[in-house]
Design a protein around this motif. Sequence first.
Motif, short mmCIF file in Angstrom:
data_model
loop_
_atom_site.label_atom_id
_atom_site.label_comp_id
_atom_site.label_asym_id
_atom_site.label_seq_id
_atom_site.Cartn_x
_atom_site.Cartn_y
_atom_site.Cartn_z
N ARG A 77 82.83 100.66 4.95
CA ARG A 77 81.65 100.78 4.29
C ARG A 77 81.28 99.61 3.50
N PRO A 78 79.88 99.23 3.00
CA PRO A 78 79.90 98.04 2.37
C PRO A 78 80.62 97.87 1.27
N THR A 79 81.12 96.55 1.02
CA THR A 79 81.96 96.50 -0.31
C THR A 79 81.48 96.74 -1.38
N ASP A 80 80.29 96.34 -1.82
CA ASP A 80 79.59 96.45 -2.76
C ASP A 80 79.21 98.04 -3.03
N ARG A 81 80.06 98.53 -3.90
CA ARG A 81 79.61 100.26 -4.30
C ARG A 81 78.41 100.56 -4.74
N ALA A 82 77.56 99.52 -5.23
CA ALA A 82 76.33 99.80 -6.13
C ALA A 82 75.38 99.69 -5.03
N THR A 83 75.53 99.37 -3.56
CA THR A 83 74.48 99.74 -2.70
C THR A 83 74.50 101.02 -2.24
N ASN A 84 73.60 101.52 -1.75
CA ASN A 84 73.39 103.08 -1.16
C ASN A 84 73.95 102.92 0.32
N GLY A 85 74.55 101.96 0.54
CA GLY A 85 75.02 101.93 1.84
C GLY A 85 75.69 103.04 2.52
N PRO A 86 75.81 103.30 3.99
CA PRO A 86 76.47 104.72 4.30
C PRO A 86 78.11 104.19 4.31
N ILE A 87 78.80 105.41 4.47
CA ILE A 87 80.18 105.18 4.59
C ILE A 87 80.43 106.01 6.26
N PHE A 88 81.11 105.27 6.78
CA PHE A 88 81.34 105.24 8.23
C PHE A 88 82.89 105.99 8.30
N LYS A 89 82.96 107.29 8.70
CA LYS A 89 84.45 107.87 8.76
C LYS A 89 84.78 108.32 10.04
N GLY A 90 86.09 108.47 10.28
CA GLY A 90 86.76 109.02 11.64
C GLY A 90 86.27 108.00 12.66
N TYR A 107 74.07 95.75 4.37
CA TYR A 107 74.08 96.39 3.02
C TYR A 107 74.57 95.54 1.89
N CYS A 108 75.28 94.29 2.62
CA CYS A 108 76.09 93.54 1.65
C CYS A 108 75.37 92.13 1.63
N SER A 109 75.26 91.69 0.29
CA SER A 109 74.73 90.48 0.13
C SER A 109 75.62 89.29 0.67
N GLN A 110 77.00 89.52 0.47
CA GLN A 110 77.87 88.36 1.06
C GLN A 110 78.45 88.65 2.33
N GLY A 111 78.25 89.70 2.70
CA GLY A 111 78.43 90.01 4.27
C GLY A 111 80.00 90.83 4.48
N ALA A 112 80.73 90.73 3.34
CA ALA A 112 81.95 91.38 3.29
C ALA A 112 81.96 92.88 3.47
N ILE A 113 82.72 93.51 4.12
CA ILE A 113 82.87 94.84 4.28
C ILE A 113 84.20 95.58 3.90
N TRP A 114 84.35 96.52 3.52
CA TRP A 114 85.41 97.45 2.90
C TRP A 114 85.97 98.19 4.27
N VAL A 115 87.27 98.22 4.56
CA VAL A 115 87.72 99.16 5.72
C VAL A 115 89.21 99.76 5.29
N GLU A 116 89.26 100.93 5.54
CA GLU A 116 90.41 101.43 5.19
C GLU A 116 90.95 102.58 6.22
N THR A 117 92.16 102.80 6.23
CA THR A 117 92.47 103.77 7.38
C THR A 117 92.07 105.20 6.92
N ASP A 118 91.83 106.06 8.00
CA ASP A 118 91.27 107.27 7.61
C ASP A 118 92.44 108.38 7.69
N MET A 119 92.78 108.83 6.44
CA MET A 119 94.16 109.63 6.49
C MET A 119 94.08 110.93 6.50
N ARG A 120 92.83 111.55 7.10
CA ARG A 120 92.74 112.92 7.37
C ARG A 120 93.36 112.93 8.86
N ALA A 121 94.36 114.20 8.55
CA ALA A 121 95.45 114.45 9.45
C ALA A 121 94.91 114.23 11.13
#
Length: 210
Positions: A77-90, A107-121
């Motif tokens: 997802r975009p790092t900036d949580r304030a944006t209404n950017g989408p979250i991509f899962k799975g 959606y990011c002004s600085q271009g950085a994005i947030w990434v995490e592992t999808d922990m759903r089984a």
Amino acid sequence: MDYVLASEGSFGPHPYLPFLACDEEILYFIDRKRGFHLHLSLVSEMTNYRMGQVDSWEALLAFAEAAWFPSHGLILRPTDRATNGPIFKGIQSTQALQTAYEASRSYCSQGAIWVETDMRAQFNPTRMEVIGELATRLADRLLRLCPACHTPGWGKVGAEKGLPCRQCGQQTELINREIDGCVLCTYKEVRGRSDALSQADPEDCPVCNP
Ligand SMILES: [Zn+2]
Ligand SMILES: [Zn+2]
């Protein structure tokens, strides 16, 4: 419905080794017919759990590789949580990763994005394996009957410290006896350790190694 089985996982720093990530799984079993509950938990260091910010496609690929992608899913997802950017899962393919990366970046002004592992089984085969191991323990436990009332679920409910030192006989802080109990009645039995250890190393003794 006579039986209920529920599963819950939580992820974070290991309770004893905070620099290690861990997966704690809980299985909760309810037998309404016989009127008992039994829950077992398992802490495993076998996990890909991680998250972070990346500012390039190369950094994202490095993260993905360390997180055992594509057999294990990712969330972007975009790092900036304030944006209404989408979250991509799975996310489980390089093509889906690229699409999510480009969309998130826009959606990011600085271009950085947030990434995490999808922990759903269903997106995490390693987690499925840990749940499988715990399910086997639960099944083994349900096959054991209380010697007094024959209710399933007989097994370890506690432990007593005081394993004697091999050198001087002093009681140590290590477990000396394990206690088996019933999930329904109050019957208990005290026995030796499951690993059959009967003496402590002098290294763990308050007299020999104060
Ligand atoms: Zn000693
Ligand atoms: Zn019993």
